[in-house]
Scaffold this motif. Structure first.
Motif, PDB file in Angstrom:
ATOM      1  N   MET A   1       0.825  -1.201   0.000  1.00  0.00           N
ATOM      2  CA  MET A   1       0.000   0.000   0.000  1.00  0.00           C
ATOM      3  C   MET A   1       0.867   1.262   0.000  1.00  0.00           C
ATOM      4  O   MET A   1       0.747   2.127  -0.867  1.00  0.00           O
ATOM      5  N   LEU A  21      -5.025   3.497  -3.166  1.00  0.00           N
ATOM      6  CA  LEU A  21      -5.460   2.577  -2.114  1.00  0.00           C
ATOM      7  C   LEU A  21      -6.174   1.369  -2.714  1.00  0.00           C
ATOM      8  O   LEU A  21      -5.871   0.216  -2.371  1.00  0.00           O
ATOM      9  N   SER A  24      -3.704  -0.890  -4.664  1.00  0.00           N
ATOM     10  CA  SER A  24      -2.894  -1.755  -3.795  1.00  0.00           C
ATOM     11  C   SER A  24      -3.726  -2.917  -3.253  1.00  0.00           C
ATOM     12  O   SER A  24      -3.238  -4.052  -3.175  1.00  0.00           O
ATOM     13  N   ALA A  25      -4.981  -2.649  -2.910  1.00  0.00           N
ATOM     14  CA  ALA A  25      -5.861  -3.724  -2.434  1.00  0.00           C
ATOM     15  C   ALA A  25      -6.120  -4.737  -3.543  1.00  0.00           C
ATOM     16  O   ALA A  25      -6.137  -5.956  -3.300  1.00  0.00           O
ATOM     17  N   SER A  44      -6.717  -2.478   8.383  1.00  0.00           N
ATOM     18  CA  SER A  44      -5.714  -1.561   7.833  1.00  0.00           C
ATOM     19  C   SER A  44      -6.268  -0.762   6.659  1.00  0.00           C
ATOM     20  O   SER A  44      -6.113   0.470   6.608  1.00  0.00           O
ATOM     21  N   TYR A  45      -6.928  -1.430   5.726  1.00  0.00           N
ATOM     22  CA  TYR A  45      -7.435  -0.715   4.553  1.00  0.00           C
ATOM     23  C   TYR A  45      -8.623   0.179   4.907  1.00  0.00           C
ATOM     24  O   TYR A  45      -8.795   1.256   4.335  1.00  0.00           O
ATOM     25  N   THR A  46      -9.441  -0.252   5.854  1.00  0.00           N
ATOM     26  CA  THR A  46     -10.544   0.604   6.296  1.00  0.00           C
ATOM     27  C   THR A  46     -10.016   1.855   6.981  1.00  0.00           C
ATOM     28  O   THR A  46     -10.515   2.964   6.760  1.00  0.00           O
ATOM     29  N   PHE A  49      -8.559   4.214   4.347  1.00  0.00           N
ATOM     30  CA  PHE A  49      -9.655   4.805   3.572  1.00  0.00           C
ATOM     31  C   PHE A  49     -10.303   5.961   4.328  1.00  0.00           C
ATOM     32  O   PHE A  49     -10.539   7.043   3.765  1.00  0.00           O
TER      33      PHE A  49
END
Length: 363
Positions: A1, A21, A24-25, A44-46, A49
């Motif tokens: 990321m 973002l 990367s996901a 992590s992604y939440t 974001f």
């Protein structure tokens, strides 16, 4: 990321942060699709974001002229953005919420850059010459002090709200509340208030629905290696039975998730009885000190502490409605009983193999 963010800065490309973002996901999920169901991936992604989305909104609320205050406010804004984003997931997976998250982040974020700089300096210096003792001691002192602070922070149990029940439906409705509350609408406030109020009503309705789903009474034979633990749920209260009427630390670890999931507010303890009746079903505890009643047929039997009985003869004498073996029995005994019960087509349940035994009563 963060590699993609770094490459974008090096190439001086004006790519949107959200685009990077999601890219990367997408790359990570192509390599390992099951990462989508990992808690770390989701959190992590939440968090990132919501930082990208909400940080500019919090930042616009206040812009101190003093550099120290500006740093503290930006750190607070980032922390609030991330924590607000992962709040539903945190409640769902861990059923608890840390009340001192802001204090911890302010201290850690303030000290972490210094630790990273010292790390780089020490690594480079180690390749060129011997590291000065003063510099090494400084690094150790800062790291040790930060670890002590984190340990102290984690020990503040009074500021950790635990056993908070949260379902998948409540996650969806709470994210609706957050989404509508921070979104922009073309018709200003009137349109926005309508959606925010509706989402709040949906969230409160989902909470009442989840409480309604857990209203029915039930009996539970928990799985605990080495001891017996039986619970009776009535509404939002739970009665727990153990051999001596007391709960150990190991019992608490087993019961706490159940309390949260079943939305139980309080519980009581009592000693285990040899024979008890629950909702019209008679249960008999069988251990080495118990002789089973041969004259009564069709009862439910709970085997504890590896009773040495002739299981085939026991099935013929009692014709049980069901036989439950909890975690206090030897694995070899439980396996042998299961094979014998299967050969005689008798219902047998092992908590060691299948988890807790639950007897639900529908109102």
């Amino acid at each position: 990321m963060f590699s993609l963010f770094g490459i974008s800065l090096l190439l001086k490309r004006r790519s949107g942060n959200l685009n990077l973002l999601f890219l990367s996901a997408f790359i990570l999920l192509l390599a390992t699709p099951l990462s989508l169901w990992q808690v770390g991936f989701q959190l992590s992604y939440t968090a990132v974001f919501f930082i990208i989305w909400l940080f500019p909104k919090f930042q616009a609320l206040l812009e101190p002229k003093n550099k120290l205050f500006r740093f503290l406010w930006h750190t607070t804004a980032v922390t609030l953005s991330a924590q607000l984003g992962v709040l539903p997931l945190t409640l769902f997976y861990f059923n608890q919420f840390p009340g001192l998250f802001l204090v911890g982040n302010l201290v850690i974020v303030s000290v972490l850059p210094l630790i990273l700089i010292l790390c780089i300096v020490l690594v480079v210096w180690a390749q060129l010459a011997e590291i000065p003792i003063v510099l090494a001691q400084l690094f150790n002192t800062i790291s040790h002090t930060l670890n002590l602070f984190i340990e102290w922070l984690a020990a503040q149990e009074a500021f950790i709200w635990k056993a908070i029940p949260f379902s998948l439906l409540e996650i969806c409705t709470l994210y609706m509340v957050i989404g509508f509350a921070f979104s922009k609408f073309p018709r200003r406030n009137a349109f926005k208030k309508y959606f925010v109020l509706s989402s709040i009503i949906l969230f409160l309705s989902s909470m009442h629905l989840e409480n309604y789903k857990h209203r029915n009474p039930e009996m539970v034979v928990f799985h605990h290696t080495g001891s017996t633990l039986i619970g009776f749920k009535e509404g939002r209260q739970l009665k727990l039975l153990t051999k001596n009427g007391e709960l150990t630390a190991a019992h608490h670890k087993i019961v706490t998730p159940y309390l949260s999931k079943a939305r139980i507010s309080k519980y009581t303890t009592d000693s285990l009885k040899r024979v008890f009746n629950y909702k019209g079903c008679v249960f008999v505890i069988i251990d080495n000190a118990t002789t089973y009643p041969k004259e009564n047929k069709g009862l439910c039997y709970i085997f504890i502490n590896s009773p040495r009985v002739h299981f085939t003869q026991f099935l013929k004498d009692t014709n049980p409605h069901c036989v439950i073996a909890d975690g206090s029995n030897y694995s070899s005994f439980t396996t042998r009983w299961a094979k014998t019960a299967s050969a005689h087509q008798m219902p047998f349940y092992s908590t060691k193999k299948n988890g807790a035994w639950v007897f639900k009563v529908n109102n």
